[in-house]
Design an enzyme around this catalytic site. Structure first.
Site, PDB file in Angstrom:
ATOM      1  N   ASP A  50       0.866  -1.170   0.085  1.00 51.48           N
ATOM      2  CA  ASP A  50       0.024  -0.159  -0.117  1.00 51.48           C
ATOM      3  C   ASP A  50       0.835   1.284  -0.018  1.00 51.48           C
ATOM      4  O   ASP A  50       1.594   1.375   1.032  1.00 51.48           O
ATOM      5  CB  ASP A  50      -1.003  -0.003   1.471  1.00 51.48           C
ATOM      6  CG  ASP A  50      -1.731   1.307   1.150  1.00 51.48           C
ATOM      7  OD1 ASP A  50      -2.926   1.130   0.967  1.00 51.48           O
ATOM      8  OD2 ASP A  50      -1.246   2.098   1.684  1.00 51.48           O
ATOM      9  N   TYR A  55       2.895   9.939  -0.389  1.00 51.39           N
ATOM     10  CA  TYR A  55       4.072   9.393   0.415  1.00 51.39           C
ATOM     11  C   TYR A  55       5.440   9.565  -0.445  1.00 51.39           C
ATOM     12  O   TYR A  55       6.455   9.429   0.133  1.00 51.39           O
ATOM     13  CB  TYR A  55       3.964   7.954   0.524  1.00 51.39           C
ATOM     14  CG  TYR A  55       2.809   7.479   1.196  1.00 51.39           C
ATOM     15  CD1 TYR A  55       1.889   8.358   2.001  1.00 51.39           C
ATOM     16  CD2 TYR A  55       2.545   6.329   1.237  1.00 51.39           C
ATOM     17  CE1 TYR A  55       1.002   7.870   2.491  1.00 51.39           C
ATOM     18  CE2 TYR A  55       1.237   5.574   1.807  1.00 51.39           C
ATOM     19  CZ  TYR A  55       0.547   6.525   2.577  1.00 51.39           C
ATOM     20  OH  TYR A  55      -0.547   6.162   3.137  1.00 51.39           O
ATOM     21  N   LYS A  80      -3.112   6.008  -4.121  1.00 57.15           N
ATOM     22  CA  LYS A  80      -4.240   6.761  -3.672  1.00 57.15           C
ATOM     23  C   LYS A  80      -3.998   8.122  -4.372  1.00 57.15           C
ATOM     24  O   LYS A  80      -2.992   8.775  -4.577  1.00 57.15           O
ATOM     25  CB  LYS A  80      -4.367   7.089  -2.252  1.00 57.15           C
ATOM     26  CG  LYS A  80      -4.057   5.746  -1.360  1.00 57.15           C
ATOM     27  CD  LYS A  80      -4.164   5.950   0.132  1.00 57.15           C
ATOM     28  CE  LYS A  80      -3.846   4.820   0.949  1.00 57.15           C
ATOM     29  NZ  LYS A  80      -2.194   4.325   0.954  1.00 57.15           N
ATOM     30  N   HIS A 113      -7.606   9.478  -1.414  1.00 54.63           N
ATOM     31  CA  HIS A 113      -7.004   9.411  -0.078  1.00 54.63           C
ATOM     32  C   HIS A 113      -7.786  10.192   1.304  1.00 54.63           C
ATOM     33  O   HIS A 113      -7.803   9.527   2.414  1.00 54.63           O
ATOM     34  CB  HIS A 113      -5.468  10.261  -0.281  1.00 54.63           C
ATOM     35  CG  HIS A 113      -4.595   9.604   0.571  1.00 54.63           C
ATOM     36  ND1 HIS A 113      -3.168   9.909   0.577  1.00 54.63           N
ATOM     37  CD2 HIS A 113      -4.543   9.335   1.900  1.00 54.63           C
ATOM     38  CE1 HIS A 113      -2.469   9.322   1.420  1.00 54.63           C
ATOM     39  NE2 HIS A 113      -3.354   9.050   2.404  1.00 54.63           N
TER      40      HIS A 113
END
Length: 280
Positions: A50, A55, A80, A113
């Protein structure tokens, strides 16, 4: 699709796809370390990773699949659409950018998200995800951090329910009402921050249960998630903990032990409030 060479069960989503119930999260893993960390997780047996555009480590995830000697269809990949990419056209561009970084032609699961209700574009963003799925760029589509009102609105306005809602969930924040809503709507609950960023690891009740099984409190907590039926994505960069978090299929919590963990719910959210969160 051969998603795992281990004992990890899969959960059937409402669109008929299968998701491995235990995955590996890379939130807060530095981009320069992600390829190494994710490769080690894949070699330990994980087949579900994931990540997210926010990120900034999607490229490392893609590199890890190759480094581990796996084929694309051997690994379940989630990413996401972040808050700055809400809107119909922007969300579509965002997935294309994520796929380029991942060096993949599709993801297995694409999530919104956060709902960002103050911007009020999550419905049109959801419509974009529906089209992206129809185009084959995402096998399944879902959301993250959506509250019941957000879920009900996107379903009412599009006729399409997300297959997953990935939310903060751990023994100190069990989201009982939201999980009930998910069950009613056919949505799978996926847990992020499943160990409350480590806060639950010293809990005396969890320590007692762990001692009875000869395992760690982290393993007890992950096992609790699995027995609730949640998909769970623990994260670690430490090899011992990566392997430990995966080694949760050799014991079962009793109904009484599950009930004890239920009593730990304190409504203690460690992350942002989805009703107000916009960006870090």
């Amino acid at each position: 699709m051969s998603l795992t060479s281990s004992t990890v069960p899969t959960v059937t989503l409402s669109d008929g796809e299968q998701i491995p119930q235990l995955g590996f999260g890379v939130f807060q893993v530095p981009p320069q370390d992600t390829a190494d960390v994710a490769t080690r997780a894949l070699l330990a047996g994980y087949r579900h990773i994931d990540t997210a555009a926010a990120y900034r480590n999607e490229a490392g995830v893609g590199q890890a699949v190759h480094a581990a000697g796996l084929q694309r269809d051997d690994v379940y990949i989630t990413t996401k659409c972040f808050n700055d990419d809400h809107g119909f056209e922007q969300a579509k561009r965002a997935l294309h950018a994520s796929l380029k970084r991942l060096e993949m032609e599709h993801v297995d699961l694409y999530l919104i998200h956060w709902p960002v209700p103050s911007v009020d574009q999550y419905v049109e963003t959801w419509q974009a995800l529906i089209e992206l799925q129809q185009d084959g760029l995402a096998r399944s589509i879902g959301v993250s951090n959506f509250q019941p009102a957000h879920l009900e609105r996107i379903i009412a306005e599009t006729g399409v329910a997300p297959v997953v809602n990935q939310v903060e969930l751990h023994p100190y924040f069990q989201q009982t009402g939201l999980r009930r809503e998910h069950a009613d709507l056919g949505i799978v609950t996926e847990s992020w921050s499943p160990l409350a960023q480590g806060k639950v690891l010293e809990d005396p009740m969890l320590v007692e249960i762990a001692d009875a099984h000869g395992v760690t409190t982290g393993q007890v907590t992950i096992r609790w998630h699995l027995q609730l039926g949640n998909v769970v994505i623990p994260k670690s960069v430490t090899q011992e903990r990566i392997e430990e978090n995966f080694d949760v299929f050799g014991f079962t919590l009793s109904a009484a032990e599950m009930d004890v963990i239920t009593t730990l719910d304190a409504g203690d959210r460690t992350g942002p409030d989805p009703d107000t969160f916009v960006r870090p």
